[in-house]
Enzyme design. Structure first.
Site, mmCIF file in Angstrom:
data_model
loop_
_atom_site.group_PDB
_atom_site.id
_atom_site.type_symbol
_atom_site.label_atom_id
_atom_site.label_comp_id
_atom_site.label_asym_id
_atom_site.label_seq_id
_atom_site.Cartn_x
_atom_site.Cartn_y
_atom_site.Cartn_z
ATOM 1 N N GLY A 165 -6.542 14.917 -5.226
ATOM 2 C CA GLY A 165 -5.701 13.567 -4.329
ATOM 3 C C GLY A 165 -6.089 13.621 -2.716
ATOM 4 N N CYS A 205 -2.479 21.485 -1.860
ATOM 5 C CA CYS A 205 -2.994 20.435 -1.197
ATOM 6 C C CYS A 205 -4.119 20.457 -0.269
ATOM 7 C CB CYS A 205 -1.446 20.718 0.061
ATOM 8 S SG CYS A 205 -1.568 19.078 0.552
ATOM 9 N N LEU A 206 -4.925 19.629 -0.317
ATOM 10 C CA LEU A 206 -5.970 19.861 0.772
ATOM 11 C C LEU A 206 -5.596 20.126 2.375
ATOM 12 C CD1 LEU A 206 -8.613 17.398 -0.735
ATOM 13 C CD2 LEU A 206 -8.931 19.826 -0.941
ATOM 14 N N HIS A 261 2.518 13.765 -6.205
ATOM 15 C CA HIS A 261 2.142 14.637 -3.831
ATOM 16 C C HIS A 261 1.736 13.745 -2.790
ATOM 17 C CE1 HIS A 261 0.740 17.935 -3.145
ATOM 18 N NE2 HIS A 261 0.015 17.797 -2.306
ATOM 19 N N GLU A 262 0.213 12.542 -4.070
ATOM 20 C CA GLU A 262 0.083 11.933 -3.092
ATOM 21 C C GLU A 262 1.269 10.277 -2.022
ATOM 22 O OE1 GLU A 262 -2.690 12.981 -2.189
ATOM 23 O OE2 GLU A 262 -2.949 14.259 -3.291
ATOM 24 N N HIS A 316 3.044 11.758 0.928
ATOM 25 C CA HIS A 316 2.217 12.108 2.191
ATOM 26 C C HIS A 316 2.590 11.200 2.788
ATOM 27 C CE1 HIS A 316 -0.438 15.947 1.884
ATOM 28 N NE2 HIS A 316 -0.966 15.441 0.492
#
Ligand code: ZN
Length: 167
Positions: free
Chosen positions: A46, A91-92, A133-134, A137
């Site tokens: 994601g 997380c990226l 999660h996304e 953000h």
């Protein structure tokens, strides 16, 4: 298509409130395409627009094994949630950190697709976690914000050290 640079914690651009997408035009579709390419390349499951320094309410998600079930969601919002589960998340934007986070285990999300059509999506398990999660953000919330203060401090120190080493 182009690979975008992923903003890393503790960059303050990850803390902002993303703005609603008012018009779904070529630029937004281009951003969505580039975000998908960046997510697959990373690889991740994601990516939210603030992670590529774009302050708009747009996320891309693909939790499938075959990496062929891309979801592009514009202005997504959680309209129902239930249950509880704990899952290890990464997380990226926070490389090298995996921590257990407690979230709802089922969610219903309303969003627009790239053609502007409103859709509703019910999810559980990994997809439910990824969507929460996304969407977090877009509200300036990172998964580390769900952890204890002690853990957050450790992760922040580690990230700051890495930034000093790598510029
Ligand atoms: Zn993330």
């Amino acid at each position: 298509m182009a690979l975008l640079k992923i903003v890393e914690y503790p960059d303050t651009r990850l803390k902002g409130l993303a703005q609603p997408v008012a018009r779904i035009d070529r630029e937004i579709r281009q951003l969505a395409d580039d975000m998908a390419e960046t997510m697959y390349d990373a690889p991740g499951i994601g990516l939210a627009a603030p992670q590529v320094a774009a302050g708009q309410r747009l996320i891309v998600v693909d939790v499938s094994d075959g990496r062929n079930e891309l979801l592009t969601l514009i202005n997504p919002e959680i309209i129902e949630k239930s249950g509880e589960e704990e899952m290890k998340e990464g997380c990226l934007s926070v490389p090298g950190v995996l921590e257990t986070v407690r979230r709802a285990d089922r969610v219903k999300v309303r969003a627009q697709d790239v053609s502007g059509k409103t859709l509703e999506l019910e999810a559980d398990g990994l997809l439910a976690v990824c969507l929460q999660h996304e969407i977090d953000h877009l509200n300036g919330v990172l998964f580390v914000d769900h952890l204890s203060r002690l853990k957050q401090n450790l992760i922040r120190r580690k990230a700051e050290k890495r930034m000093r080493q790598h510029g």
